[in-house]
Design a protein around this motif. Structure first.
Motif, PDB file in Angstrom:
ATOM      1  N   LYS A 179      -3.659   9.941  -2.057  1.00  0.00           N
ATOM      2  CA  LYS A 179      -4.590   8.821  -1.959  1.00  0.00           C
ATOM      3  C   LYS A 179      -3.810   7.526  -1.760  1.00  0.00           C
ATOM      4  O   LYS A 179      -2.691   7.392  -2.217  1.00  0.00           O
ATOM      5  CB  LYS A 179      -5.434   8.708  -3.221  1.00  0.00           C
ATOM      6  CG  LYS A 179      -6.365   9.879  -3.416  1.00  0.00           C
ATOM      7  CD  LYS A 179      -7.220   9.657  -4.639  1.00  0.00           C
ATOM      8  CE  LYS A 179      -8.155  10.834  -4.841  1.00  0.00           C
ATOM      9  NZ  LYS A 179      -8.990  10.646  -6.015  1.00  0.00           N
ATOM     10  N   LYS A 215      -3.647   0.718  -8.076  1.00  0.00           N
ATOM     11  CA  LYS A 215      -5.107   0.671  -8.113  1.00  0.00           C
ATOM     12  C   LYS A 215      -5.672   1.109  -6.774  1.00  0.00           C
ATOM     13  O   LYS A 215      -5.166   0.758  -5.717  1.00  0.00           O
ATOM     14  CB  LYS A 215      -5.577  -0.745  -8.430  1.00  0.00           C
ATOM     15  CG  LYS A 215      -7.077  -0.875  -8.568  1.00  0.00           C
ATOM     16  CD  LYS A 215      -7.477  -2.256  -8.991  1.00  0.00           C
ATOM     17  CE  LYS A 215      -8.984  -2.291  -9.176  1.00  0.00           C
ATOM     18  NZ  LYS A 215      -9.421  -3.589  -9.663  1.00  0.00           N
ATOM     19  N   SER A 216      -6.770   1.886  -6.846  1.00  0.00           N
ATOM     20  CA  SER A 216      -7.531   2.293  -5.673  1.00  0.00           C
ATOM     21  C   SER A 216      -8.998   2.277  -6.077  1.00  0.00           C
ATOM     22  O   SER A 216      -9.390   3.000  -6.997  1.00  0.00           O
ATOM     23  CB  SER A 216      -7.123   3.690  -5.220  1.00  0.00           C
ATOM     24  OG  SER A 216      -7.940   4.105  -4.149  1.00  0.00           O
ATOM     25  N   ASP A 217      -9.800   1.483  -5.392  1.00  0.00           N
ATOM     26  CA  ASP A 217     -11.209   1.318  -5.757  1.00  0.00           C
ATOM     27  C   ASP A 217     -11.309   0.955  -7.232  1.00  0.00           C
ATOM     28  O   ASP A 217     -10.823  -0.072  -7.638  1.00  0.00           O
ATOM     29  CB  ASP A 217     -12.026   2.567  -5.420  1.00  0.00           C
ATOM     30  CG  ASP A 217     -12.015   2.889  -3.930  1.00  0.00           C
ATOM     31  OD1 ASP A 217     -12.044   1.938  -3.128  1.00  0.00           O
ATOM     32  OD2 ASP A 217     -11.954   4.085  -3.581  1.00  0.00           O
ATOM     33  N   LYS A 218     -11.885   1.823  -8.045  1.00  0.00           N
ATOM     34  CA  LYS A 218     -12.055   1.540  -9.471  1.00  0.00           C
ATOM     35  C   LYS A 218     -11.041   2.276 -10.336  1.00  0.00           C
ATOM     36  O   LYS A 218     -11.098   2.238 -11.547  1.00  0.00           O
ATOM     37  CB  LYS A 218     -13.464   1.930  -9.908  1.00  0.00           C
ATOM     38  CG  LYS A 218     -14.533   1.136  -9.215  1.00  0.00           C
ATOM     39  CD  LYS A 218     -15.894   1.579  -9.648  1.00  0.00           C
ATOM     40  CE  LYS A 218     -16.950   0.791  -8.895  1.00  0.00           C
ATOM     41  NZ  LYS A 218     -18.299   1.217  -9.238  1.00  0.00           N
ATOM     42  N   ILE A 219     -10.089   2.966  -9.710  1.00  0.00           N
ATOM     43  CA  ILE A 219      -9.121   3.770 -10.451  1.00  0.00           C
ATOM     44  C   ILE A 219      -7.803   3.009 -10.574  1.00  0.00           C
ATOM     45  O   ILE A 219      -7.251   2.545  -9.591  1.00  0.00           O
ATOM     46  CB  ILE A 219      -8.861   5.114  -9.735  1.00  0.00           C
ATOM     47  CG1 ILE A 219     -10.158   5.900  -9.627  1.00  0.00           C
ATOM     48  CG2 ILE A 219      -7.792   5.910 -10.463  1.00  0.00           C
ATOM     49  CD1 ILE A 219     -10.045   7.114  -8.747  1.00  0.00           C
ATOM     50  N   GLU A 220      -7.322   2.882 -11.824  1.00  0.00           N
ATOM     51  CA  GLU A 220      -6.010   2.296 -12.091  1.00  0.00           C
ATOM     52  C   GLU A 220      -5.189   3.315 -12.861  1.00  0.00           C
ATOM     53  O   GLU A 220      -5.713   4.015 -13.712  1.00  0.00           O
ATOM     54  CB  GLU A 220      -6.142   1.033 -12.956  1.00  0.00           C
ATOM     55  CG  GLU A 220      -6.277  -0.218 -12.178  1.00  0.00           C
ATOM     56  CD  GLU A 220      -6.154  -1.458 -13.048  1.00  0.00           C
ATOM     57  OE1 GLU A 220      -5.271  -1.514 -13.925  1.00  0.00           O
ATOM     58  OE2 GLU A 220      -6.954  -2.359 -12.824  1.00  0.00           O
ATOM     59  N   TYR A 235      -3.127   3.750  -2.604  1.00  0.00           N
ATOM     60  CA  TYR A 235      -3.251   2.808  -3.716  1.00  0.00           C
ATOM     61  C   TYR A 235      -2.514   1.521  -3.365  1.00  0.00           C
ATOM     62  O   TYR A 235      -1.674   1.501  -2.466  1.00  0.00           O
ATOM     63  CB  TYR A 235      -2.617   3.384  -4.988  1.00  0.00           C
ATOM     64  CG  TYR A 235      -3.407   4.488  -5.630  1.00  0.00           C
ATOM     65  CD1 TYR A 235      -4.230   4.230  -6.712  1.00  0.00           C
ATOM     66  CD2 TYR A 235      -3.315   5.793  -5.175  1.00  0.00           C
ATOM     67  CE1 TYR A 235      -4.953   5.249  -7.321  1.00  0.00           C
ATOM     68  CE2 TYR A 235      -4.031   6.825  -5.774  1.00  0.00           C
ATOM     69  CZ  TYR A 235      -4.846   6.532  -6.848  1.00  0.00           C
ATOM     70  OH  TYR A 235      -5.557   7.538  -7.446  1.00  0.00           O
ATOM     71  N   THR A 236      -2.804   0.469  -4.131  1.00  0.00           N
ATOM     72  CA  THR A 236      -2.119  -0.809  -3.996  1.00  0.00           C
ATOM     73  C   THR A 236      -1.323  -1.065  -5.270  1.00  0.00           C
ATOM     74  O   THR A 236      -1.832  -0.869  -6.373  1.00  0.00           O
ATOM     75  CB  THR A 236      -3.134  -1.955  -3.783  1.00  0.00           C
ATOM     76  OG1 THR A 236      -3.921  -1.664  -2.633  1.00  0.00           O
ATOM     77  CG2 THR A 236      -2.433  -3.291  -3.602  1.00  0.00           C
ATOM     78  N   GLU A 291       0.856  -1.174   0.000  1.00  0.00           N
ATOM     79  CA  GLU A 291       0.000   0.000   0.000  1.00  0.00           C
ATOM     80  C   GLU A 291       0.893   1.225   0.000  1.00  0.00           C
ATOM     81  O   GLU A 291       1.829   1.329   0.792  1.00  0.00           O
ATOM     82  CB  GLU A 291      -0.931  -0.007   1.203  1.00  0.00           C
ATOM     83  CG  GLU A 291      -2.026  -1.039   1.083  1.00  0.00           C
ATOM     84  CD  GLU A 291      -3.085  -0.892   2.157  1.00  0.00           C
ATOM     85  OE1 GLU A 291      -2.836  -0.207   3.170  1.00  0.00           O
ATOM     86  OE2 GLU A 291      -4.160  -1.465   1.976  1.00  0.00           O
TER      87      GLU A 291
END
Length: 66
Positions: A28, A49-54, A30-31, A10
């Motif tokens: 933010k 990637k975070s939620d639906k954002i890449e 992200y992974t 993370e």
């Protein structure tokens, strides 16, 4: 040259403003989902990637999540 981050780490992403200026927004979380090959400019890149954002970012835009 080796990547500093591993898969599933993370990280915090510091957004880039117009023409590469750092924005004042809160970073933010992200992974890391993929370590990309080193590009011709020598910078290391990651797919995050975070939620639906890449997105694909350079290593200097990331820091460890505390």
């Amino acid at each position: 040259m080796s990547h500093a981050y591993r898969l599933n780490d993370e990280v915090l992403h510091r957004g880039q403003g117009p023409q590469g200026r750092v924005q004042a927004d809160v970073p933010k979380i992200y992974t890391i989902i993929q370590r990309m090959p080193v590009e011709a400019d020598g910078r290391l890149r990651y797919r995050i990637k975070s939620d639906k954002i890449e997105r694909v970012v350079t290593e200097d835009e990331l820091s460890y999540c505390q």
